[in-house]
Design an enzyme around this catalytic site. Structure first.
Site, PDB file in Angstrom:
ATOM      1  N   ASP A   1       0.849 -14.683  15.706  1.00  0.00           N
ATOM      2  CA  ASP A   1      -0.214 -13.706  15.935  1.00  0.00           C
ATOM      3  C   ASP A   1      -1.588 -14.353  15.791  1.00  0.00           C
ATOM      4  O   ASP A   1      -2.495 -14.117  16.601  1.00  0.00           O
ATOM      5  CB  ASP A   1      -0.082 -12.540  14.952  1.00  0.00           C
ATOM      6  CG  ASP A   1       1.068 -11.620  15.290  1.00  0.00           C
ATOM      7  OD1 ASP A   1       1.469 -11.577  16.472  1.00  0.00           O
ATOM      8  OD2 ASP A   1       1.566 -10.940  14.378  1.00  0.00           O
TER       9      ASP A   1
ATOM     10  N   TYR B   1      -4.363  -2.826  -5.193  1.00  0.00           N
ATOM     11  CA  TYR B   1      -5.456  -2.598  -4.242  1.00  0.00           C
ATOM     12  C   TYR B   1      -6.801  -2.959  -4.871  1.00  0.00           C
ATOM     13  O   TYR B   1      -7.616  -3.652  -4.253  1.00  0.00           O
ATOM     14  CB  TYR B   1      -5.460  -1.131  -3.805  1.00  0.00           C
ATOM     15  CG  TYR B   1      -6.654  -0.743  -2.957  1.00  0.00           C
ATOM     16  CD1 TYR B   1      -6.707  -1.089  -1.614  1.00  0.00           C
ATOM     17  CD2 TYR B   1      -7.727  -0.036  -3.510  1.00  0.00           C
ATOM     18  CE1 TYR B   1      -7.799  -0.740  -0.833  1.00  0.00           C
ATOM     19  CE2 TYR B   1      -8.815   0.314  -2.741  1.00  0.00           C
ATOM     20  CZ  TYR B   1      -8.851  -0.041  -1.408  1.00  0.00           C
ATOM     21  OH  TYR B   1      -9.939   0.298  -0.643  1.00  0.00           O
TER      22      TYR B   1
ATOM     23  N   SER C   1     -14.829  -2.080  -1.487  1.00  0.00           N
ATOM     24  CA  SER C   1     -14.493  -0.767  -2.027  1.00  0.00           C
ATOM     25  C   SER C   1     -14.974  -0.684  -3.465  1.00  0.00           C
ATOM     26  O   SER C   1     -15.022  -1.705  -4.168  1.00  0.00           O
ATOM     27  CB  SER C   1     -12.977  -0.548  -1.983  1.00  0.00           C
ATOM     28  OG  SER C   1     -12.597   0.588  -2.739  1.00  0.00           O
TER      29      SER C   1
END
Length: 345
Positions: free
Chosen positions: A131, A217, A204
């Protein structure tokens, strides 16, 4: 007796002078502290609403391209549309090919300018070399002016680290960290060679504030904060701008928020704020190569950093309690849906 009184009086006078000195000294310190906070708040207001942003065209001419990862939904889709509306050609990279074709058609129909679009469907969770080789082949033939590192994943629901599945941990790290690093390593050399470009990475508040029940996360976003700052220092001498964009809540599939509010803007409103504040720190004062451009998020960050501390134990515990509540509600909903399914099966 009179002599003793004079000595006592003299001693008292000295004590009063010392007390007065320290009182004045502390008052000066308090005044300086207050002035510093006022100046900091004024800087925040000017950065958010008054000082001009860097023009996007300073990163590349009309024939140049912008790459958006995680392009097919939410924030990524809005970055794609708004950059196309500003005249950039768009390379759309995301997992679902059908959504990419749909977005490419939407760009062609909505944008009055003649934008070229290219698509590449790839699953960042798989971390396949093939990819990235396909992406490099595309990038090497294009003048890339802007890279939007938007692709990201959080936990399905808040979960204690000890109960986090191995697959979920692996996917979060591959998507948030490895995906961002590998795409940037493909794109950045061309920007360095051309001595211009913008690398914008989505951060974030989970990376600013340690977030219990979203530990993996939170750690991945903290990594991006440090990496992006280091990268910014490396690329600045070559004319390449690097910016990590901090955000709190935004209406998106990842946040599972459906209706915008003053603390959770729509993806369109958030992206408009980001592109309108390039080069300005917003609420991220003191954070190198970082911006918090949406005004309510910026105010929240400034307040917490000024008066509480982003890693303060109380802040972390409040965060923990909030996510425990979210987890409990999510589990109850899953149980209801499970029972509902059994009832009609």
């Amino acid at each position: 007796m009179t002599v003793i009184d004079r000595k006592s009086s003299g001693g008292l006078a000295v004590d009063e002078n010392v007390i007065n000195f320290f009182t004045i000294f502390l008052a000066i310190i308090g005044f300086v502290f207050l002035i510093a906070k006022v100046v900091s708040f004024v800087r925040l207001i000017f950065s958010l609403f008054i000082f001009p942003a860097l023009p996007l065209r300073s990163f590349g001419p009309r024939s140049s391209w912008a790459i958006v990862t995680g392009a097919s939904d939410g924030i990524g889709k809005e970055f794609s549309l708004q950059l196309a509306q500003r005249g950039f050609n768009i390379l759309l990279v995301s997992r679902t090919e059908s959504k990419l074709h749909s977005l490419a058609s939407e760009i062609q129909s909505k944008c009055t300018r003649s934008n070229a679009t290219k698509i590449l469907a790839m699953d960042f969770a798989s971390n396949k070399d093939d990819d990235y080789a396909k992406l490099k082949a595309l990038v090497d033939s294009l003048d890339i002016a802007i890279l939007i590192n938007n692709v990201g994943q959080s936990h399905d629901i808040p979960v204690p680290f000890t109960q986090t599945s191995r697959k979920e941990m692996k996917d979060i790290i591959n998507i948030n960290c490895m995906g961002t690093l590998r795409v940037t390593q493909i794109v950045a050399p061309g920007m360095v060679q051309r001595k211009r470009g913008l690398i914008l990475t989505m951060g974030s508040f989970g990376g600013l504030m340690p977030t219990p029940l979203l530990a993996t996360y939170s750690g991945s976003k903290a990594f991006l904060q440090q990496w992006s700052t280091a990268l910014g220092a490396e690329l600045a001498p070559f004319g390449v701008a690097v910016e990590l964009v901090q955000s709190y809540l935004v209406v998106s599939a990842m946040s599972k928020i459906r209706k915008p509010s003053w603390m959770a803007p729509s993806a369109r409103g958030f992206v408009k704020a980001v592109l309108g504040r390039i080069g300005r720190t917003g609420g991220a004062q003191g954070w190198g190569w970082t911006s918090t451009p949406y005004w309510t998020h910026a105010m929240m960050q400034w307040f917490l950093a000024t008066f509480a501390g982003l890693s303060n134990t109380t802040v972390v515990n409040v965060n923990k309690t909030m996510h425990e509540g979210i987890r409990a509600r999510a589990l109850r909903k899953m149980e209801r849906e499970k029972n509902w399914g059994k009832k009609f099966s």
